[in-house]
Design an enzyme around this catalytic site. Sequence first.
Site, PDB file in Angstrom:
ATOM      1  N   ASN A  11     -14.976  -0.697  -6.931  1.00 10.66           N
ATOM      2  CA  ASN A  11     -14.436  -1.052  -8.252  1.00 10.66           C
ATOM      3  C   ASN A  11     -15.490  -1.098  -9.351  1.00 10.66           C
ATOM      4  O   ASN A  11     -15.153  -1.109 -10.541  1.00 10.66           O
ATOM      5  CB  ASN A  11     -13.708  -2.396  -8.202  1.00 10.66           C
ATOM      6  CG  ASN A  11     -12.356  -2.337  -7.520  1.00 10.66           C
ATOM      7  OD1 ASN A  11     -11.849  -3.337  -7.027  1.00 10.66           O
ATOM      8  ND2 ASN A  11     -11.761  -1.150  -7.458  1.00 10.66           N
ATOM      9  N   ASP A  26      -2.314  -4.030  -5.624  1.00 10.49           N
ATOM     10  CA  ASP A  26      -2.447  -2.776  -6.349  1.00 10.49           C
ATOM     11  C   ASP A  26      -1.385  -2.659  -7.444  1.00 10.49           C
ATOM     12  O   ASP A  26      -0.234  -3.056  -7.240  1.00 10.49           O
ATOM     13  CB  ASP A  26      -2.292  -1.607  -5.367  1.00 10.49           C
ATOM     14  CG  ASP A  26      -3.021  -0.368  -5.829  1.00 10.49           C
ATOM     15  OD1 ASP A  26      -3.720  -0.431  -6.861  1.00 10.49           O
ATOM     16  OD2 ASP A  26      -2.881   0.679  -5.168  1.00 10.49           O
TER      17      ASP A  26
END
Length: 254
Positions: free
Chosen positions: A82, A34
Amino acid sequence: MTTDNGKIMQTRLKELPIDLDRERLPRHVAVIMDGNGRWAQRQGLPRIMGHRRGVDALKDLLRCCKDWGIKALTAYAFSTENWGRPLEEVEFLMTLFERVLRREIDDMMKENVQIQFLGNLSALPQSLQGEIQRSMTKTQDNNGIQFNVATNYGARQEILQAVHAIAQEVQEGKIQLDEIDEALFSRHLYTANVSDPDLLIRTSGEMRLSNFLLWQMAYAELYITDILWPDFDREQFHQALFAYQQRKRRFGKI
């Protein structure tokens, strides 16, 4: 950009640090990578540059795991959620995955890496699917380190497809209800041939699993760091492993 000091540090950490016990290393490490976009923005760069730098960080972590004797690494590369990112970024990521696979396959063979992909691969671009299949086929007999890439992966989707598959087999009389146990269920997951992670590392300070390996993470140790993924290097990994070795894994027992 890596500094000279950073290069010296990476070289120094090629061998397992002396304060780590080789016998108590996690066999399988999973990472939620991340912070690529935030890293780029802090550098005044487009978000896509963060993803490129993130690939470099992942490559070095894979080599570090191999150098230090860790048997498996699983990276959360692209989740089912995503797809909701800007189209330009999604298209860039698909192209990046394909180019990296094509470019790195020879090195993976030299370093004895076996690569597997976890997720609903049928939804990916055809050209990427071809590179994925080629890389898995070419490296399938390698036994240096198992590298699992979760791509178009979502744990809830994974669990649902396993339930559907088992229900179909019950309906067809291939298995009986009383034969369904944890082992059978696990064999119907994307990770059927992958051991459960011992350690999950998440960068950028976010404290959630984000639909990643929910079944498999039942007893994984969690390590959260504020470091953004592109800055996660061998020293950061050393710290994560040191913290892991300070814990007592009881698996629900005393």
